[in-house]
Design a protein around this motif. Structure first.
Motif, short mmCIF file in Angstrom:
data_model
loop_
_atom_site.label_atom_id
_atom_site.label_comp_id
_atom_site.label_asym_id
_atom_site.label_seq_id
_atom_site.Cartn_x
_atom_site.Cartn_y
_atom_site.Cartn_z
N HIS A 38 -4.82 7.19 -5.38
CA HIS A 38 -3.52 7.64 -5.90
C HIS A 38 -2.48 6.54 -5.69
O HIS A 38 -2.61 5.72 -4.79
CB HIS A 38 -3.06 8.90 -5.17
CG HIS A 38 -4.07 9.99 -5.22
ND1 HIS A 38 -4.31 10.75 -6.33
CD2 HIS A 38 -4.94 10.45 -4.28
CE1 HIS A 38 -5.25 11.63 -6.09
NE2 HIS A 38 -5.67 11.45 -4.85
N ILE A 40 1.77 6.19 -5.54
CA ILE A 40 3.11 6.76 -5.55
C ILE A 40 4.09 5.60 -5.47
O ILE A 40 4.02 4.79 -4.55
CB ILE A 40 3.33 7.73 -4.38
CG1 ILE A 40 2.40 8.92 -4.50
CG2 ILE A 40 4.80 8.18 -4.32
CD1 ILE A 40 2.46 9.88 -3.33
N ASN A 42 7.82 4.55 -4.90
CA ASN A 42 9.03 5.08 -4.27
C ASN A 42 10.28 4.49 -4.92
O ASN A 42 11.07 3.83 -4.27
CB ASN A 42 9.00 4.82 -2.77
CG ASN A 42 10.14 5.50 -2.05
OD1 ASN A 42 10.85 6.32 -2.61
ND2 ASN A 42 10.31 5.15 -0.79
N ALA A 48 9.28 10.58 -5.36
CA ALA A 48 8.15 10.15 -4.55
C ALA A 48 7.73 11.25 -3.58
O ALA A 48 6.54 11.48 -3.38
CB ALA A 48 8.51 8.87 -3.78
N ASP A 51 5.81 13.86 -5.51
CA ASP A 51 4.46 13.37 -5.80
C ASP A 51 3.57 13.50 -4.57
O ASP A 51 2.42 13.93 -4.66
CB ASP A 51 4.50 11.92 -6.28
CG ASP A 51 5.11 11.76 -7.66
OD1 ASP A 51 5.29 12.78 -8.36
OD2 ASP A 51 5.40 10.60 -8.02
N LEU A 52 4.10 13.11 -3.42
CA LEU A 52 3.34 13.20 -2.18
C LEU A 52 3.00 14.65 -1.85
O LEU A 52 1.86 14.97 -1.48
CB LEU A 52 4.11 12.55 -1.03
CG LEU A 52 3.43 12.59 0.34
CD1 LEU A 52 2.07 11.90 0.29
CD2 LEU A 52 4.33 11.97 1.39
#
Length: 81
Positions: A38, A40, A42, A48, A51-52
């Motif tokens: 994955h 992400i 920031n 972000a 998404d996390l």
């Protein structure tokens, strides 16, 4: 990388040499991005974080964690292989 550098300078906490060293280290770390499943970025903290959180939820809802969590229900329904 420009955004990271802008943030580091904007904090006004580090000497330019420290910022330069951090930029070199950050670049070295980012070169490993393809080793992961994955990615992400920031660029906006809230995005972000969302998404996390989505990744954590997806991991928690995976088949094996759910099978362990609901083992009694799965047995009760006669679904245990």
């Amino acid at each position: 990388a420009a955004e990271l550098e802008r943030r580091l300078h904007g904090r006004g906490q580090d000497d330019p040499k420290v910022i330069a060293a951090r930029m070199v280290a950050a670049h070295a770390e980012m070169t490993h991005y393809a080793e992961y499943d994955h990615l992400i970025v920031n660029d906006t903290f809230d995005h972000a974080l969302e998404d996390l959180q989505a990744l954590i939820l997806a991991r928690r809802l995976g088949l094996e964690p759910q099978r362990r969590r609901h083992a009694a229900l799965i047995r009760e329904l006669g679904l245990d292989p």
